[in-house]
Motif scaffolding. Structure first.
Motif, PDB file in Angstrom:
ATOM      1  N   TRP A   1       2.272 -12.863   1.484  1.00 15.05           N
ATOM      2  CA  TRP A   1       0.835 -12.665   1.656  1.00 15.05           C
ATOM      3  C   TRP A   1       0.507 -12.121   3.047  1.00 15.05           C
ATOM      4  N   ASP A   2       1.192 -12.588   4.064  1.00 17.36           N
ATOM      5  CA  ASP A   2       0.983 -12.070   5.416  1.00 17.36           C
ATOM      6  C   ASP A   2       1.274 -10.570   5.461  1.00 17.36           C
ATOM      7  N   ASP A   3       2.373 -10.160   4.866  1.00 14.13           N
ATOM      8  CA  ASP A   3       2.732  -8.743   4.821  1.00 14.13           C
ATOM      9  C   ASP A   3       1.677  -7.932   4.070  1.00 14.13           C
ATOM     10  N   TYR A   4       1.224  -8.436   2.923  1.00 16.30           N
ATOM     11  CA  TYR A   4       0.226  -7.744   2.107  1.00 16.30           C
ATOM     12  C   TYR A   4      -1.106  -7.585   2.851  1.00 16.30           C
ATOM     13  N   LEU A   5      -1.529  -8.621   3.550  1.00 16.54           N
ATOM     14  CA  LEU A   5      -2.832  -8.604   4.216  1.00 16.54           C
ATOM     15  C   LEU A   5      -2.855  -7.867   5.548  1.00 16.54           C
ATOM     16  N   HIS A   6      -1.745  -7.861   6.265  1.00 18.21           N
ATOM     17  CA  HIS A   6      -1.786  -7.378   7.639  1.00 18.21           C
ATOM     18  C   HIS A   6      -0.982  -6.125   7.944  1.00 18.21           C
ATOM     19  N   ASN A   7      -0.038  -5.759   7.120  1.00 16.81           N
ATOM     20  CA  ASN A   7       0.812  -4.603   7.412  1.00 16.81           C
ATOM     21  C   ASN A   7       0.456  -3.423   6.525  1.00 16.81           C
ATOM     22  N   ARG A   8       0.326  -2.275   7.130  1.00 18.41           N
ATOM     23  CA  ARG A   8      -0.010  -1.055   6.406  1.00 18.41           C
ATOM     24  C   ARG A   8       0.972   0.040   6.796  1.00 18.41           C
TER      25      ARG A   8
ATOM     26  N   GLN B   1     -10.495   2.520   2.348  1.00 19.41           N
ATOM     27  CA  GLN B   1      -9.970   1.247   1.849  1.00 19.41           C
ATOM     28  C   GLN B   1      -8.458   1.136   1.968  1.00 19.41           C
ATOM     29  N   GLY B   2      -7.737   2.242   1.817  1.00 25.65           N
ATOM     30  CA  GLY B   2      -6.285   2.193   1.926  1.00 25.65           C
ATOM     31  C   GLY B   2      -5.598   2.975   0.825  1.00 25.65           C
ATOM     32  N   ASP B   3      -4.315   2.772   0.734  1.00 26.44           N
ATOM     33  CA  ASP B   3      -3.454   3.477  -0.216  1.00 26.44           C
ATOM     34  C   ASP B   3      -3.877   3.178  -1.650  1.00 26.44           C
ATOM     35  N   ALA B   4      -4.215   4.220  -2.400  1.00 25.65           N
ATOM     36  CA  ALA B   4      -4.653   4.054  -3.790  1.00 25.65           C
ATOM     37  C   ALA B   4      -3.506   3.666  -4.709  1.00 25.65           C
ATOM     38  N   LEU B   5      -2.292   3.892  -4.268  1.00 28.76           N
ATOM     39  CA  LEU B   5      -1.139   3.598  -5.113  1.00 28.76           C
ATOM     40  C   LEU B   5      -0.555   2.216  -4.842  1.00 28.76           C
ATOM     41  N   ALA B   6      -1.068   1.511  -3.854  1.00 30.14           N
ATOM     42  CA  ALA B   6      -0.530   0.195  -3.488  1.00 30.14           C
ATOM     43  C   ALA B   6      -1.595  -0.885  -3.643  1.00 30.14           C
TER      44      ALA B   6
END
Length: 87
Positions: free
Chosen positions: A37-44, A19-24
Motif C-alpha cells: 500500500w505504501d508503494d501504491y500510494l506514494h511511488n510514481r 490524476q496519473g497513469d491511465a494504465l495503472a
C-alpha cells in the motif's frame, strides 16, 4: 501544453487536473500489506516519452479524459473521453 477536450475544444493544461497513469489503476487488495500500500500510494513512475494519462477537466465540463502524450516534447497525440475508452 494545450489539451483538446472532446466536449470543450482546445484549452490550456491549467484547466485540467492530472490524476496519473491511465494504465495503472489497479488497487492492491485490502490485505496486501503495508509495504504494498505504501508503494501504491506514494511511488510514481516518471517516464520520459510517450504516456497514457488520466486528466480531469476541472475548470471546464468535468469530464475525465485519457490523454496520450509525450512528456519530453509536450506533444498531445490523442484525447479520449474516459467513458468511451476501450477497456
Amino acid at each position: 501544453m494545450r489539451i483538446t477536450c472532446p466536449n470543450c475544444g482546445e484549452r490550456d493544461r491549467r484547466e485540467f487536473y492530472y490524476q496519473g497513469d491511465a494504465l495503472a489503476l489497479d488497487r492492491p487488495a485490502e490485505d496486501a500489506g503495508a509495504a504494498v500500500w505504501d508503494d501504491y500510494l506514494h511511488n510514481r513512475t516518471n517516464p520520459a516519452g510517450d504516456t497514457c494519462d488520466m486528466w480531469f477537466h476541472e475548470a471546464g465540463c468535468g469530464a475525465w479524459l485519457i490523454v496520450e502524450r509525450n512528456t519530453v516534447s509536450h506533444a498531445v497525440h490523442k484525447v479520449t473521453l474516459a467513458e468511451k475508452a476501450k477497456r
